[in-house]
Scaffold this motif. Structure first.
Motif, PDB file in Angstrom:
ATOM      1  N   ASN A 161       0.845  -1.213   0.000  1.00 44.07           N
ATOM      2  CA  ASN A 161       0.000   0.000   0.000  1.00 44.07           C
ATOM      3  C   ASN A 161       0.870   1.249   0.000  1.00 44.07           C
ATOM      4  O   ASN A 161       0.605   2.212  -0.717  1.00 44.07           O
ATOM      5  CB  ASN A 161      -0.915   0.024   1.221  1.00 44.07           C
ATOM      6  CG  ASN A 161      -2.180  -0.797   0.984  1.00 44.07           C
ATOM      7  OD1 ASN A 161      -2.386  -1.282  -0.123  1.00 44.07           O
ATOM      8  ND2 ASN A 161      -3.003  -0.950   2.005  1.00 44.07           N
ATOM      9  N   LYS A 177       2.108   1.623  -3.396  1.00 45.25           N
ATOM     10  CA  LYS A 177       1.043   1.953  -4.358  1.00 45.25           C
ATOM     11  C   LYS A 177       0.574   3.389  -4.217  1.00 45.25           C
ATOM     12  O   LYS A 177       0.325   4.082  -5.187  1.00 45.25           O
ATOM     13  CB  LYS A 177      -0.169   1.035  -4.102  1.00 45.25           C
ATOM     14  CG  LYS A 177      -0.120  -0.263  -4.870  1.00 45.25           C
ATOM     15  CD  LYS A 177      -1.485  -0.955  -4.969  1.00 45.25           C
ATOM     16  CE  LYS A 177      -2.114  -1.280  -3.636  1.00 45.25           C
ATOM     17  NZ  LYS A 177      -3.300  -2.120  -3.733  1.00 45.25           N
ATOM     18  N   TYR A 178       0.405   3.798  -2.946  1.00 45.76           N
ATOM     19  CA  TYR A 178      -0.219   5.103  -2.728  1.00 45.76           C
ATOM     20  C   TYR A 178       0.794   6.236  -2.540  1.00 45.76           C
ATOM     21  O   TYR A 178       0.457   7.292  -2.041  1.00 45.76           O
ATOM     22  CB  TYR A 178      -1.233   5.027  -1.572  1.00 45.76           C
ATOM     23  CG  TYR A 178      -2.335   4.033  -1.915  1.00 45.76           C
ATOM     24  CD1 TYR A 178      -3.272   4.353  -2.906  1.00 45.76           C
ATOM     25  CD2 TYR A 178      -2.393   2.789  -1.311  1.00 45.76           C
ATOM     26  CE1 TYR A 178      -4.236   3.428  -3.271  1.00 45.76           C
ATOM     27  CE2 TYR A 178      -3.363   1.868  -1.666  1.00 45.76           C
ATOM     28  CZ  TYR A 178      -4.287   2.192  -2.654  1.00 45.76           C
ATOM     29  OH  TYR A 178      -5.239   1.293  -3.028  1.00 45.76           O
ATOM     30  N   ASP A 184       4.883   6.110   5.123  1.00 45.34           N
ATOM     31  CA  ASP A 184       5.232   6.519   3.756  1.00 45.34           C
ATOM     32  C   ASP A 184       5.068   8.029   3.639  1.00 45.34           C
ATOM     33  O   ASP A 184       4.562   8.683   4.553  1.00 45.34           O
ATOM     34  CB  ASP A 184       4.358   5.787   2.731  1.00 45.34           C
ATOM     35  CG  ASP A 184       2.898   6.143   2.847  1.00 45.34           C
ATOM     36  OD1 ASP A 184       2.556   7.335   2.725  1.00 45.34           O
ATOM     37  OD2 ASP A 184       2.059   5.216   3.075  1.00 45.34           O
ATOM     38  N   LEU A 222     -11.616   2.961   6.447  1.00 43.49           N
ATOM     39  CA  LEU A 222     -10.400   2.419   5.851  1.00 43.49           C
ATOM     40  C   LEU A 222     -10.285   0.899   5.976  1.00 43.49           C
ATOM     41  O   LEU A 222      -9.943   0.205   5.020  1.00 43.49           O
ATOM     42  CB  LEU A 222      -9.216   3.088   6.566  1.00 43.49           C
ATOM     43  CG  LEU A 222      -7.858   2.978   5.938  1.00 43.49           C
ATOM     44  CD1 LEU A 222      -7.852   3.713   4.610  1.00 43.49           C
ATOM     45  CD2 LEU A 222      -6.818   3.610   6.863  1.00 43.49           C
ATOM     46  N   ARG A 272     -12.727   1.393  -0.842  1.00 42.70           N
ATOM     47  CA  ARG A 272     -11.601   2.047  -1.528  1.00 42.70           C
ATOM     48  C   ARG A 272     -11.939   3.516  -1.598  1.00 42.70           C
ATOM     49  O   ARG A 272     -13.093   3.887  -1.747  1.00 42.70           O
ATOM     50  CB  ARG A 272     -11.432   1.500  -2.953  1.00 42.70           C
ATOM     51  CG  ARG A 272     -11.281   0.007  -3.025  1.00 42.70           C
ATOM     52  CD  ARG A 272     -10.627  -0.405  -4.342  1.00 42.70           C
ATOM     53  NE  ARG A 272      -9.214  -0.044  -4.365  1.00 42.70           N
ATOM     54  CZ  ARG A 272      -8.551   0.270  -5.482  1.00 42.70           C
ATOM     55  NH1 ARG A 272      -9.185   0.323  -6.634  1.00 42.70           N
ATOM     56  NH2 ARG A 272      -7.264   0.592  -5.435  1.00 42.70           N
ATOM     57  N   THR A 292      -8.333  -4.284  -4.368  1.00 43.33           N
ATOM     58  CA  THR A 292      -9.653  -4.896  -4.172  1.00 43.33           C
ATOM     59  C   THR A 292     -10.426  -4.253  -3.025  1.00 43.33           C
ATOM     60  O   THR A 292     -11.605  -4.517  -2.836  1.00 43.33           O
ATOM     61  CB  THR A 292      -9.490  -6.389  -3.825  1.00 43.33           C
ATOM     62  OG1 THR A 292      -8.596  -6.466  -2.704  1.00 43.33           O
ATOM     63  CG2 THR A 292      -8.965  -7.182  -4.984  1.00 43.33           C
ATOM     64  N   GLY A 293      -9.746  -3.445  -2.215  1.00 36.91           N
ATOM     65  CA  GLY A 293     -10.409  -2.880  -1.032  1.00 36.91           C
ATOM     66  C   GLY A 293     -10.486  -3.903   0.086  1.00 36.91           C
ATOM     67  O   GLY A 293     -11.184  -3.699   1.071  1.00 36.91           O
ATOM     68  N   LEU A 331      -6.623  -4.071   3.672  1.00 36.13           N
ATOM     69  CA  LEU A 331      -6.588  -3.578   5.051  1.00 36.13           C
ATOM     70  C   LEU A 331      -7.596  -4.317   5.937  1.00 36.13           C
ATOM     71  O   LEU A 331      -7.351  -4.496   7.131  1.00 36.13           O
ATOM     72  CB  LEU A 331      -6.858  -2.074   5.091  1.00 36.13           C
ATOM     73  CG  LEU A 331      -5.660  -1.211   4.644  1.00 36.13           C
ATOM     74  CD1 LEU A 331      -6.001   0.270   4.743  1.00 36.13           C
ATOM     75  CD2 LEU A 331      -4.417  -1.507   5.481  1.00 36.13           C
TER      76      LEU A 331
HETATM   77  P1  ADP Z   1      -6.679  -1.786  -1.886  1.00 39.36           P
HETATM   78  O1  ADP Z   1      -6.663  -3.134  -2.422  1.00 39.36           O
HETATM   79  O2  ADP Z   1      -7.584  -0.863  -2.568  1.00 39.36           O
HETATM   80  O3  ADP Z   1      -5.368  -1.198  -1.638  1.00 39.36           O
HETATM   81  P2  ADP Z   1      -6.817  -1.758   0.988  1.00 39.36           P
HETATM   82  O4  ADP Z   1      -7.803  -2.346   1.921  1.00 39.36           O
HETATM   83  O5  ADP Z   1      -5.424  -2.215   1.145  1.00 39.36           O
HETATM   84  O6  ADP Z   1      -7.367  -1.980  -0.457  1.00 39.36           O
HETATM   85  O7  ADP Z   1      -6.896  -0.204   1.186  1.00 39.36           O
HETATM   86  C1  ADP Z   1      -8.102   0.430   1.197  1.00 39.36           C
HETATM   87  C2  ADP Z   1      -7.976   1.871   0.737  1.00 39.36           C
HETATM   88  O8  ADP Z   1      -7.262   2.611   1.720  1.00 39.36           O
HETATM   89  C3  ADP Z   1      -7.206   2.056  -0.494  1.00 39.36           C
HETATM   90  O9  ADP Z   1      -8.050   1.944  -1.635  1.00 39.36           O
HETATM   91  C4  ADP Z   1      -6.631   3.440  -0.380  1.00 39.36           C
HETATM   92  O10 ADP Z   1      -7.582   4.389  -0.806  1.00 39.36           O
HETATM   93  C5  ADP Z   1      -6.478   3.598   1.131  1.00 39.36           C
HETATM   94  N1  ADP Z   1      -5.049   3.353   1.544  1.00 39.36           N
HETATM   95  C6  ADP Z   1      -4.552   2.227   2.072  1.00 39.36           C
HETATM   96  N2  ADP Z   1      -3.246   2.386   2.377  1.00 39.36           N
HETATM   97  C7  ADP Z   1      -2.919   3.670   2.053  1.00 39.36           C
HETATM   98  C8  ADP Z   1      -1.737   4.441   2.129  1.00 39.36           C
HETATM   99  N3  ADP Z   1      -0.586   3.965   2.614  1.00 39.36           N
HETATM  100  N4  ADP Z   1      -1.793   5.731   1.694  1.00 39.36           N
HETATM  101  C9  ADP Z   1      -2.916   6.241   1.190  1.00 39.36           C
HETATM  102  N5  ADP Z   1      -4.079   5.551   1.106  1.00 39.36           N
HETATM  103  C10 ADP Z   1      -4.079   4.274   1.522  1.00 39.36           C
END
Ligand code: ADP
Length: 700
Positions: free
Chosen positions: A594, A597-598, A622, A635, A641, A653-654, A657
């Motif tokens: 994550n 990715k983010y 991060d 979250l 998501r 996939t949401g 977390l």
């Molecule tokens: P996904 O498969 O979409 O990453 P997660 O459950 O891991 O699903 O995360 C849910 C949502 O939380 C993500 O879609 C993103 O919007 C937000 N998110 C998770 N981790 C971070 C992060 N480190 N920084 C910013 N947003 C995050």
């Protein structure tokens, strides 16, 4: 009523004209013919109207009217014959001729008709009472008749054929009067007006008969005698209008035996009074008492005695009945009180000025107020004042007979000040004049019901939301899968179809590897989540070095990115934690992937560990996009998501977390996040130390 008025006018006008003429011309021959014609016309009118009503009626009423019609027919035939005889022979028939005998023949049918009208249901002893009353009336009439020497007069004026005809007249009249009395007394209310007209008509016929004989004997007052001998004309005229009187709708025979009107009770005593007066007059005039009179006076005395005894018996019966009714009422009252006292609902009577008059124990327990406090208290203490006042005011108008009940939910206050929800229904109880006497109210505590309803609504909303998220998830996942597959397909096609340098092939292979990795991760996440949801995921717990695990995860993550640098700030010498290495590795990998990715523009990512109480806290920080505050709460939810313009570009996939939190919590740890939009995020989770976990397991 208009029809009746019209008929009355049609009957009255010719009668008045004829009567005036008769009075003026009394004693002349043509008068007799005219009188006969008048009588015949009246009988014809009676025949027409009674016959008409007989056709329209049913049952006993029909037969009663039909018999009255028969009586009218008989009279009609007789009068026509009489008129014909007078005209033919040029002389009036002798007084009490054979024709008069036929008039008498009309009377039995009338008597039968009268007695056939349906009767009111009898009260206690009504039959005996009626018998005594009829006897009283008959004996009084007999006494008066014999005092006036009517039988002798009839015999004297009868045709020489036989004195029995002369006697038959007063006897028939007597029976007719008794029948009239009975019919009036018994008739049902809806028929009373019509029967009264018929009875009046027949009474005129009966009385005029006897009176004419009496006056004939006295030999004077010719004009009046003329009128009286036209009695059947007046009588049948009354009978003729009777069926036209508007009939009240037929009522079902009442079950409670309605009281007789007072006048019908008094009629027999009018006769007795007349007897007394006659007796006094006779003794003053020193007139000797005939055998008939003496016998009927004696009979009357006996009947009066019987009537008195019956009254006493009736009074005793009524007393017994009322005692029984009273006992029943008392029983009912006790039952009602028991029902109210043990009712599952609160019940209260409330005065119009909102003062509680009485309440049951359930209401007292509902309001936490003892009964003595409730009685006399204002409802304002427990219910909103203006609201109750408004409800009460809405009933202020005089009742229209429509059901008046107000029902609603409202918030109430207990005696200790706590609030709760009640469902209350209130009905005004009115006095005879329509004003409100008091209100009857029932109360039900619906707090639990309302809470359950609210929870159900919230659950439903949650379910609907999940459903929506799930379908979004399915379309999103298929989209992600297709994107990854298109990549793999495209790159492999390039390698297959084109001649390439080894370095180029290597780059394409890396893309293919990344896409298949993503596919793999998504499938793993979905399967993991499914197992977690079904409660099938089991942890394989053991002692492990979390720092080592963090280093492995960093190494694994570093391979997938060139834009990011991953720092490790691991506290040295940390005690072992107690966890499932594969699952904790998954947690760390999720958080790291994550973080990568983010933070699409790259940057530094830091993984730190430190001792925190009985656990080790691991942090992944991060410097990426950060998370908007409104999304923080959602979250860790499944399929959640954050929807913004970048969302479509970053594959996910949401579920990551949601899985991460489940795993951390299964270890007995907690996961939290701090994030600032545009600056980055820091996820922290704890894993219990092996020593702590062991002591917890032991104590468990
Ligand atoms: P996904 O498969 O979409 O990453 P997660 O459950 O891991 O699903 O995360 C849910 C949502 O939380 C993500 O879609 C993103 O919007 C937000 N998110 C998770 N981790 C971070 C992060 N480190 N920084 C910013 N947003 C995050």
């Amino acid at each position: 009523m208009r029809r009746f008025g019209l008929a009355a006018v049609c009957v009255v006008v010719p009668i008045v004209v004829l009567t005036t003429y008769l009075l003026l011309q009394a004693g002349h021959q043509p008068v007799g013919v005219l009188r006969d014609i008048g009588q015949a016309l009246a009988a014809l009118a009676a025949l027409a109207s009674t016959g008409w009503l007989a056709r329209r009626s049913t049952g006993r009423v029909r037969w009663a009217w039909a018999l009255l019609a028969v009586s009218a027919v008989t009279a009609l035939v007789v009068e026509v014959a009489e008129a014909a005889y007078t005209i033919g022979s040029g002389a009036a028939p002798r007084f009490l001729s054979a024709a008069d005998v036929a008039v008498a023949a009309a009377i039995p049918a009338a008597i039968a008709g009268l007695l056939l009208f349906p009767r009111e249901v009898n009260q206690y002893g009504a039959l005996r009472r009626a018998g005594l009353d009829v006897a009283m009336v008959a004996l009084s009439l007999t006494f008066i008749g014999s005092a006036l020497s009517l039988p002798q007069l009839f015999v004297r004026f009868a045709s020489p054929g036989g004195s029995w005809i002369g006697l038959a007249f007063p006897v028939l009249d007597l029976v007719l009067l008794a029948a009239i009395f009975l019919a009036l007394r018994w008739c049902q209310a809806w028929l009373r007006a019509q029967i009264a007209f018929v009875a009046g008509g027949l009474a005129v016929i009966a009385i005029s008969d006897s009176a004419a004989v009496f006056l004939a004997a006295a030999g004077h007052l010719t004009a009046l005698r003329e009128l009286l001998s036209a009695g059947s004309m007046y009588g049948f005229a009354l009978v003729a209008v009777a069926p036209l009187w508007p009939q009240a709708p037929e009522e079902p025979i009442p079950e409670s035996h309605g009281d007789m009107p007072l006048w019908s009770d008094l009629i027999p005593y009018v006769g007795v009074t007349a007897v007394a007066v006659t007796a006094v007059v006779m003794s003053i005039a020193r007139q000797p008492m005939t055998a008939y009179a003496a016998a009927s006076a004696g009979g009357l005395a006996l009947v009066l005695l019987g009537s008195h005894l019956l009254s006493r018996e009736e009074a005793r019966h009524i007393l017994r009945q009322s005692r029984r009714a009273e006992a029943r009422m008392r029983e009912r009252e006790v039952l009602l009180n028991n029902v109210v006292d043990h009712a599952p609902q609160g019940v209260a009577t409330i005065a119009p000025e909102r003062r509680i008059v009485s309440a049951n124990p359930r209401l007292a327990s509902m309001l936490y107020a003892p009964l003595p406090v409730l009685a006399g208290a204002l409802t304002d203490t427990f219910l909103p004042e203006s609201y109750v006042a408004r409800v009460f005011r809405s009933f202020a108008a005089i009742g229209t007979g429509a059901p008046e009940t107000y029902e609603s939910d409202c918030q109430a206050r207990r005696a200790d000040g706590s609030q709760f929800w009640i469902h209350w229904s209130v009905t005004p109880i009115r006095k005879a004049d329509g004003t409100i006497d008091y209100f009857l109210a029932t109360f039900e505590d619906v707090t639990a019901k309302r809470e359950a309803e609210e929870t159900a609504v919230a659950n439903l909303a949650q379910l609907e939301k999940l459903n929506r998220l799930k379908s979004e998830f399915v379309s999103m996942v298929s989209h992600e899968f297709r994107t990854a597959l298109v990549g793999i397909q495209g790159f492999s096609e390039l390698i297959k179809d084109q001649d390439m340098e080894a370095a180029e092939i290597k780059i394409l292979a890396e893309e293919i590897y990344n896409d298949s990795q993503r596919l793999n991760r998504m499938i793993t996440e979905m399967l993991d989540f499914d197992r977690l949801e079904a409660g099938k995921l089991r942890l394989d717990l053991k002692r492990l070095d979390i720092n080592q695990l963090a280093r492995d995860a960093i190494e694994h993550a570093a391979v997938s990115t060139k834009k990011h640098t991953i720092q490790a700030e691991l506290q040295p010498g940390l005690p072992d934690v107690f966890g499932d290495p594969d699952r904790l590795f998954q947690v760390l990998t999720n958080l790291l992937s994550n973080a990568i990715k983010y933070s699409p523009t790259g940057g530094e990512i830091c993984v730190g560990t430190r001792l925190n109480g009985g656990a080790v806290e691991v942090a992944v920080q991060d410097h990426g996009r950060g998370i908007p505050p409104e999304f923080i709460n959602r979250l860790f939810g499944r399929y959640e998501r954050y929807e913004d313009k970048y969302a479509g570009k970053i594959i996910g996939t949401g579920l990551g977390l949601a899985i991460t939190r489940q795993i951390v919590e299964m270890h007995g740890g907690r996961i939290t996040v701090d994030s600032v939009v545009g600056r980055g995020s820091e996820f922290r989770f704890t894993v219990p130390l092996a020593s702590t976990a062991a002591s917890i397991t032991r104590s468990a």
